[in-house]
Scaffold this motif. Sequence first.
Motif, PDB file in Angstrom:
ATOM      1  N   LEU A 144       0.823  -1.206   0.000  1.00  0.00           N
ATOM      2  CA  LEU A 144       0.000   0.000   0.000  1.00  0.00           C
ATOM      3  C   LEU A 144       0.858   1.257   0.000  1.00  0.00           C
ATOM      4  N   ARG A 167      -2.844   5.250  -5.171  1.00  0.00           N
ATOM      5  CA  ARG A 167      -4.154   5.112  -4.542  1.00  0.00           C
ATOM      6  C   ARG A 167      -5.083   6.220  -5.000  1.00  0.00           C
ATOM      7  N   HIS A 185      -9.544   5.988  -1.737  1.00  0.00           N
ATOM      8  CA  HIS A 185      -8.908   4.887  -1.018  1.00  0.00           C
ATOM      9  C   HIS A 185      -8.684   5.294   0.431  1.00  0.00           C
ATOM     10  N   ALA A 216     -12.176   1.577  -4.489  1.00  0.00           N
ATOM     11  CA  ALA A 216     -10.792   2.059  -4.544  1.00  0.00           C
ATOM     12  C   ALA A 216      -9.827   1.012  -4.007  1.00  0.00           C
ATOM     13  N   VAL A 217     -10.207   0.315  -2.943  1.00  0.00           N
ATOM     14  CA  VAL A 217      -9.364  -0.765  -2.414  1.00  0.00           C
ATOM     15  C   VAL A 217      -9.221  -1.868  -3.446  1.00  0.00           C
ATOM     16  N   ARG A 263      -6.951  -0.434  -6.400  1.00  0.00           N
ATOM     17  CA  ARG A 263      -5.640   0.101  -6.061  1.00  0.00           C
ATOM     18  C   ARG A 263      -5.248   1.300  -6.925  1.00  0.00           C
ATOM     19  N   GLY A 264      -6.201   2.167  -7.183  1.00  0.00           N
ATOM     20  CA  GLY A 264      -5.883   3.372  -7.923  1.00  0.00           C
ATOM     21  C   GLY A 264      -5.856   3.210  -9.419  1.00  0.00           C
TER      22      GLY A 264
END
Length: 420
Positions: free
Chosen positions: A189, A194, A198, A241-242, A245-246
């Motif tokens: 992370l 992100r 996120h 978003a999780v 991952r962007g």
Amino acid sequence: MTARGTVSSDPRSRGDGLGWVTRAVFGDGRIALTVSGPPPPGHRAVARYAVVPSLSRARFLLPLDAPRATAASLLAYNALRPWRVRAVRAALGALARVGAIDLAPFPRLTVSLPDEVAADEVLLTGRLGAALGAPAVYAACGVRPPDPNHKPTLQLFAPDGRALGYAKIGWNGATRALVTAEAAALRDLATATRAQDHPAAPRLLAETAVGGQTVALVEPLPPAVRGVAVGAPPRIAALVAVARRGGPPEPPRRLAGSPFLVRLTVEAERAAASTPDGGRAVTAVAGLARRHGGTAVEFGHWHGDWVPWNLGVHAGRLVAWDWEHSGPGVPLGFDLAHDAFQRALVLRDAPAAAAALAVDAHLDRYGAELGLGPAARGLVADAYLLEMWLRVWRLADAGAGWNAALHPALLDVIEKRRAD
């Protein structure tokens, strides 16, 4: 046993939570522990703790000798705790702030070392202080009943009360795997791109292995973080978003032939080789493939334990912690399913069958916001329940024992859903 004037045997010999925690935190045999008594001959005291509220009902090891650190260990993150716990800690914290905690009738645990042994050589707090570059570290630790799934966690403070970090201790096969997984997730992370939605996550400060233990040192949460209301609706944008991952959305792909289904198949076969009920998991995976093999869904990451008590808000931004079950390559919607399942199981004490129905209801209510049609929602629900049983098996296989609430009940639920 009275709080003062009575010397007990080493608490590491106890079979309760106090024994379990002290064995994990003070595992080196050169460390001597005495309760309400002086150090042994040839030893010097290096730390003192109040055992709150008593030896027989220990719930908390409270660091002494630095009033600001003592107060901080009671008052930090109180907004995340139930109001009864908050009230007790606030009262004790007020005493600690004025240096009067010694007036409280708690047993005293003295940690001592042989005169020739350096503290940072054998004490976990000393090693963690060295990793932080902090010359003095005070650690508070909650005490829970012994449980092979639980990890002792140290809250670390500077003498002036500043929070320095959390140290999670993996002490058996199951908990070592969880600590290692969280460390890997936080490393990823920290370098991942992100999206704005996120959630913030604490940074990994250090990871170390000590005496057969795996320890992850994690950045403290923001001091002003506040908990998410248990009844609040799910944060759909954050879940997406999780998962991504962007990055942009992954093209949907059919369950049949997906790496996810391959992993489930491999894990179910491993379960079948290690436990009699594992064969039921193999059958369940085959049934999942038959029912949903042609259904296409988006795959991505998940937090793995997305529940209100692992979420907070700071400066208007969502914060998420406890990433130990995080991983890639699962159907979009798993965190939404987990949120419903755990709310039912933990907050309402519902049986596995009722918790599974809560998953269906949650996905029906919010799944469209994730782009999940009826077929995809069915896939996510059935696959999630199977994923959860495999998690239960993985922990049991690593020495944590079976979760009685989910085994074999979850397999029964899965089989009934297949029959229906």
